[in-house]
Design a protein around this motif. Structure first.
Motif, PDB file in Angstrom:
ATOM      1  N   ALA A 188       0.845  -1.189   0.000  1.00 21.94           N
ATOM      2  CA  ALA A 188       0.000   0.000   0.000  1.00 21.94           C
ATOM      3  C   ALA A 188       0.883   1.244   0.000  1.00 21.94           C
ATOM      4  CB  ALA A 188      -0.920   0.004   1.216  1.00 21.94           C
ATOM      5  N   ALA A 189       0.295   2.372  -0.439  1.00 23.03           N
ATOM      6  CA  ALA A 189       1.062   3.610  -0.580  1.00 23.03           C
ATOM      7  C   ALA A 189       1.080   4.449   0.684  1.00 23.03           C
ATOM      8  CB  ALA A 189       0.487   4.435  -1.738  1.00 23.03           C
ATOM      9  N   GLY A 190       0.422   3.976   1.751  1.00 21.58           N
ATOM     10  CA  GLY A 190       0.413   4.723   3.003  1.00 21.58           C
ATOM     11  C   GLY A 190      -0.839   4.434   3.798  1.00 21.58           C
ATOM     12  N   ARG A 205       4.510  -3.634   9.500  1.00 19.20           N
ATOM     13  CA  ARG A 205       4.237  -4.406   8.298  1.00 19.20           C
ATOM     14  C   ARG A 205       4.809  -3.739   7.038  1.00 19.20           C
ATOM     15  NH1 ARG A 205       3.933  -7.734  11.424  1.00 19.20           N
ATOM     16  NH2 ARG A 205       2.108  -8.881  12.123  1.00 19.20           N
ATOM     17  N   GLY A 206       5.572  -2.687   7.242  1.00 17.87           N
ATOM     18  CA  GLY A 206       6.210  -2.048   6.095  1.00 17.87           C
ATOM     19  C   GLY A 206       5.382  -0.990   5.413  1.00 17.87           C
ATOM     20  N   VAL A 207       4.233  -0.633   5.997  1.00 18.09           N
ATOM     21  CA  VAL A 207       3.410   0.427   5.418  1.00 18.09           C
ATOM     22  C   VAL A 207       4.057   1.769   5.738  1.00 18.09           C
ATOM     23  CG1 VAL A 207       1.132   1.507   5.351  1.00 18.09           C
ATOM     24  CG2 VAL A 207       1.333  -0.965   5.707  1.00 18.09           C
ATOM     25  N   ALA A 208       4.232   2.604   4.721  1.00 19.47           N
ATOM     26  CA  ALA A 208       4.821   3.928   4.923  1.00 19.47           C
ATOM     27  C   ALA A 208       4.397   4.841   3.773  1.00 19.47           C
ATOM     28  CB  ALA A 208       6.345   3.829   4.980  1.00 19.47           C
ATOM     29  N   PRO A 209       4.176   6.122   4.081  1.00 22.68           N
ATOM     30  CA  PRO A 209       4.150   6.726   5.411  1.00 22.68           C
ATOM     31  C   PRO A 209       2.839   6.440   6.132  1.00 22.68           C
ATOM     32  CG  PRO A 209       3.725   8.391   3.751  1.00 22.68           C
ATOM     33  CD  PRO A 209       4.024   7.121   2.995  1.00 22.68           C
ATOM     34  N   VAL A 210       2.850   6.593   7.450  1.00 23.99           N
ATOM     35  CA  VAL A 210       1.658   6.379   8.267  1.00 23.99           C
ATOM     36  C   VAL A 210       1.363   7.651   9.052  1.00 23.99           C
ATOM     37  CG1 VAL A 210       0.567   4.990  10.066  1.00 23.99           C
ATOM     38  CG2 VAL A 210       2.206   3.927   8.497  1.00 23.99           C
ATOM     39  N   HIS A 211       0.122   8.162   8.939  1.00 23.54           N
ATOM     40  CA  HIS A 211      -0.319   9.360   9.643  1.00 23.54           C
ATOM     41  C   HIS A 211      -1.363   8.972  10.685  1.00 23.54           C
ATOM     42  CE1 HIS A 211       1.364  12.254   6.625  1.00 23.54           C
ATOM     43  NE2 HIS A 211       1.259  11.186   5.855  1.00 23.54           N
ATOM     44  N   VAL A 212      -1.224   9.487  11.900  1.00 23.21           N
ATOM     45  CA  VAL A 212      -2.241   9.291  12.940  1.00 23.21           C
ATOM     46  C   VAL A 212      -3.296  10.380  12.773  1.00 23.21           C
ATOM     47  CG1 VAL A 212      -2.724   9.183  15.405  1.00 23.21           C
ATOM     48  CG2 VAL A 212      -0.575   8.257  14.509  1.00 23.21           C
ATOM     49  N   THR A 213      -4.521   9.966  12.465  1.00 26.80           N
ATOM     50  CA  THR A 213      -5.583  10.934  12.153  1.00 26.80           C
ATOM     51  C   THR A 213      -6.791  10.824  13.082  1.00 26.80           C
ATOM     52  OG1 THR A 213      -6.396   9.376  10.479  1.00 26.80           O
ATOM     53  CG2 THR A 213      -4.950  11.147   9.721  1.00 26.80           C
ATOM     54  N   GLY A 214      -6.856   9.801  13.935  1.00 26.33           N
ATOM     55  CA  GLY A 214      -7.987   9.667  14.839  1.00 26.33           C
ATOM     56  C   GLY A 214      -9.134   8.880  14.241  1.00 26.33           C
ATOM     57  N   GLU A 215     -10.298   9.014  14.858  1.00 28.99           N
ATOM     58  CA  GLU A 215     -11.492   8.244  14.509  1.00 28.99           C
ATOM     59  C   GLU A 215     -12.520   9.144  13.832  1.00 28.99           C
ATOM     60  OE1 GLU A 215     -13.876   6.103  13.492  1.00 28.99           O
ATOM     61  OE2 GLU A 215     -13.076   4.716  15.021  1.00 28.99           O
ATOM     62  N   LEU A 216     -12.788   8.876  12.550  1.00 30.73           N
ATOM     63  CA  LEU A 216     -13.734   9.705  11.800  1.00 30.73           C
ATOM     64  C   LEU A 216     -15.144   9.641  12.361  1.00 30.73           C
ATOM     65  CD1 LEU A 216     -12.681   9.129   8.080  1.00 30.73           C
ATOM     66  CD2 LEU A 216     -12.747  11.323   9.281  1.00 30.73           C
ATOM     67  N   ARG A 217     -15.468   8.562  13.057  1.00 35.61           N
ATOM     68  CA  ARG A 217     -16.826   8.458  13.587  1.00 35.61           C
ATOM     69  C   ARG A 217     -17.140   9.585  14.586  1.00 35.61           C
ATOM     70  NH1 ARG A 217     -15.728   2.804  12.884  1.00 35.61           N
ATOM     71  NH2 ARG A 217     -17.445   1.738  11.800  1.00 35.61           N
ATOM     72  N   PHE A 218     -16.104  10.139  15.210  1.00 39.37           N
ATOM     73  CA  PHE A 218     -16.337  11.247  16.137  1.00 39.37           C
ATOM     74  C   PHE A 218     -16.696  12.544  15.407  1.00 39.37           C
ATOM     75  CE2 PHE A 218     -13.987   8.393  18.948  1.00 39.37           C
ATOM     76  CZ  PHE A 218     -14.755   8.477  20.095  1.00 39.37           C
ATOM     77  N   ASP A 219     -16.553  12.541  14.096  1.00 39.11           N
ATOM     78  CA  ASP A 219     -16.910  13.720  13.307  1.00 39.11           C
ATOM     79  C   ASP A 219     -18.177  13.512  12.480  1.00 39.11           C
ATOM     80  OD1 ASP A 219     -14.584  14.666  14.353  1.00 39.11           O
ATOM     81  OD2 ASP A 219     -13.716  15.312  12.466  1.00 39.11           O
ATOM     82  N   GLN A 220     -18.855  12.390  12.686  1.00 42.31           N
ATOM     83  CA  GLN A 220     -20.105  12.164  11.966  1.00 42.31           C
ATOM     84  C   GLN A 220     -21.151  13.193  12.380  1.00 42.31           C
ATOM     85  OE1 GLN A 220     -21.603   8.000  11.361  1.00 42.31           O
ATOM     86  NE2 GLN A 220     -19.982   7.519  12.808  1.00 42.31           N
ATOM     87  N   PRO A 221     -21.886  13.748  11.425  1.00 42.43           N
ATOM     88  CA  PRO A 221     -22.978  14.645  11.797  1.00 42.43           C
ATOM     89  C   PRO A 221     -24.113  13.859  12.457  1.00 42.43           C
ATOM     90  CG  PRO A 221     -23.013  14.220   9.431  1.00 42.43           C
ATOM     91  CD  PRO A 221     -21.755  13.599   9.961  1.00 42.43           C
ATOM     92  N   VAL A 222     -24.667  14.406  13.514  1.00 45.82           N
ATOM     93  CA  VAL A 222     -25.808  13.784  14.185  1.00 45.82           C
ATOM     94  C   VAL A 222     -27.083  14.301  13.513  1.00 45.82           C
ATOM     95  CG1 VAL A 222     -27.080  13.568  16.344  1.00 45.82           C
ATOM     96  CG2 VAL A 222     -24.577  13.589  16.358  1.00 45.82           C
ATOM     97  N   PRO A 223     -27.885  13.413  12.920  1.00 42.95           N
ATOM     98  CA  PRO A 223     -29.108  13.851  12.232  1.00 42.95           C
ATOM     99  C   PRO A 223     -30.169  14.317  13.226  1.00 42.95           C
ATOM    100  CG  PRO A 223     -28.909  11.458  12.154  1.00 42.95           C
ATOM    101  CD  PRO A 223     -27.655  11.966  12.789  1.00 42.95           C
TER     102      PRO A 223
END
Length: 448
Positions: A188-190, A205-223
């Motif tokens: 994979a490319a990252g 596992r040799g994946v690079a680069p790797v960015h820590v971005t958090g959990e997108l579910r915490f940014d889900q809009p609440v309907p």
């Protein structure tokens, strides 16, 4: 193109042979599942790499099922707002239906398409990538299809892991048994991962680069309309003053335990109303039968409520369990609750998403198997906003009658502390794309 050592080439040869053996069984599986849900058996050509109406240059995002698609929604909407076109792939009918519903306007305008992911064979993956011609791919959550990633690398299509985690069980399995499979991840490319721990695992596992971005579910809009509908439904069920427990995303293997816990809870607190939401629509009838066989008075959402969750007529005042036999209305069921049990964790398959009840400041319980949600479950346990339940109906009943029931400032604070993943993910995606477009990267592989 990244190098393939002899052990990896041997792995892919064995992997291809395995697919040749199991392909008939996979087709039988789709046809049999199609008896319960016809969508499984439709668009079968897409499973073999056909793309009916490709959008060349689109960002391809793979969301295996309903939960993964919902977690991706903030990212998808942000990409669309930036002028990107999207090609969404799914594996299950629940995920595909949700994608087609949420993106209906974009699909109609030609800004998005939804198809099945091809089966993970060399010729199907090559056919898919050559037809789709995506500018890049993002595999959401825990999705890893080695041949698809290998083929994308060979054709010069950068593929990244997004909102990604490498669960402990899978990581240890790849350490002990399937090391070539784990090493293939490095093609994979990252990656954009949920936590520092996940960065360590992907990097191993040799994946690079790797960015820590958090959990997108915490940014889900609440309907908001679903929250209002759930609150109104609680009133309609004469439950404004009754304790309400929502059991969200219960899966096969948990129903007998949870039905017994409901019965015992009602012995301790007879006025308690339960809202029971099975994970998969094909299980709705079976779950209804289990609850009724347990002696519980069950009201099915599909029988009693209209499209807006309003009553079709007068609702009985002796309902013990509301069966949420619908899709896409989880926030309404959560909004009804004083306490929430999230399913999946009472069996080894692992617990499901806890961010939705946390978004509504609801106290949350799960079963002991939390390896699938290591982040944010470990952090939520440490913060005291999540609790583990044993596979004991009496202890579950005790927790439901004595545990916290009011919205908690600690829950709100925890949720706020873990928000912001969308901005980090967009920044990481841009950085990964710049890296993939660098002269060294661009010259290393042919384009499709």
């Amino acid at each position: 193109m990244k190098p393939r050592p002899p052990s990896m080439r041997l792995f892919f040869a064995a992997y291809s042979l395995l697919w040749a053996v199991v392909l008939p069984l996979v087709l039988v599986y789709f046809l049999r599942r199609g008896r319960k849900d016809p969508l499984y058996a439709r668009h079968l050509a897409e499973r073999f790499g056909t793309v009916p109406a490709p959008l060349p240059g689109a960002v391809w995002v793979h969301t295996v099922s309903l939960g993964e698609f919902r977690s991706a929604v903030p990212l998808l909407m942000a990409l669309l707002a930036r002028g990107e076109r999207l090609h969404i792939t799914c594996m299950t009918p629940a995920g595909r239906r949700e994608a087609e519903t949420i993106l209906a306007d974009r699909i109609a305008s030609g800004a998005a398409i939804v198809t099945w992911l091809p089966l993970d064979m060399a010729w199907t993956c090559r056919r898919f990538l050559k037809a789709a011609q995506p500018k890049a791919g993002i595999l959401m959550e825990m999705e890893f299809w080695p041949r698809l990633i290998e083929t994308a690398d060979r054709l010069g299509v950068p593929v990244f892991f997004g909102n990604a985690q490498y669960p402990e069980k899978t990581f240890q399995r790849d350490n002990r048994i399937t090391r070539p499979l784990g090493r293939a991840m490095g093609l994979a490319a990252g990656a954009m991962v949920k936590s520092d721990l996940q960065r360590e695992r992907f990097s191993a596992r040799g994946v690079a680069p790797v960015h820590v971005t958090g959990e997108l579910r915490f940014d889900q809009p609440v309907p908001a309309h679903l929250v209002r509908a759930g609150q109104a439904l609680r009133e309609s069920l004469h439950a404004a003053a009754r304790p309400v427990v929502t059991i969200a995303s219960a899966i096969e293997g948990e129903d007998d335990l949870l039905a017994a816990a409901i019965r015992m809870t009602r012995e301790l607190q007879p006025e308690t109303l339960f809202v029971y939401v099975p994970r998969a629509p094909e299980r709705f009838d079976r779950v209804a039968a289990i609850l009724q066989d347990a002696g519980l008075a069950v009201l099915r959402r599909s029988d009693a409520l209209g499209p807006d969750l309003g009553p079709k007529g007068d609702l009985p005042d002796d309902v013990q369990v509301l069966l949420g036999d619908s899709m896409g209305e989880m926030y309404a069921y959560l909004a009804m609750a004083d306490r929430v049990i999230v399913g999946g964790g009472f069996v080894p398959k692992g617990a499901h998403n806890i961010s939705e009840p946390l978004a509504l400041s609801k106290p949350v319980w799960v079963g002991a198997h939390i390896w699938t949600i290591a982040y944010p479950a470990q952090e939520a346990l440490a913060a005291g906003v999540l609790q583990i339940l044993p596979n004991d109906p009496a202890k579950i009943a005790a927790a439901m009658t004595t545990g916290p029931a009011a919205p908690d400032d600690d829950v709100r604070a925890f949720f706020a502390d873990h928000a912001g993943a969308l901005d980090k993910t967009l920044a990481a995606f841009d950085a990964l794309m710049r890296g993939a477009a660098s002269p060294d990267a661009a010259s290393s592989a042919p384009r499709p």
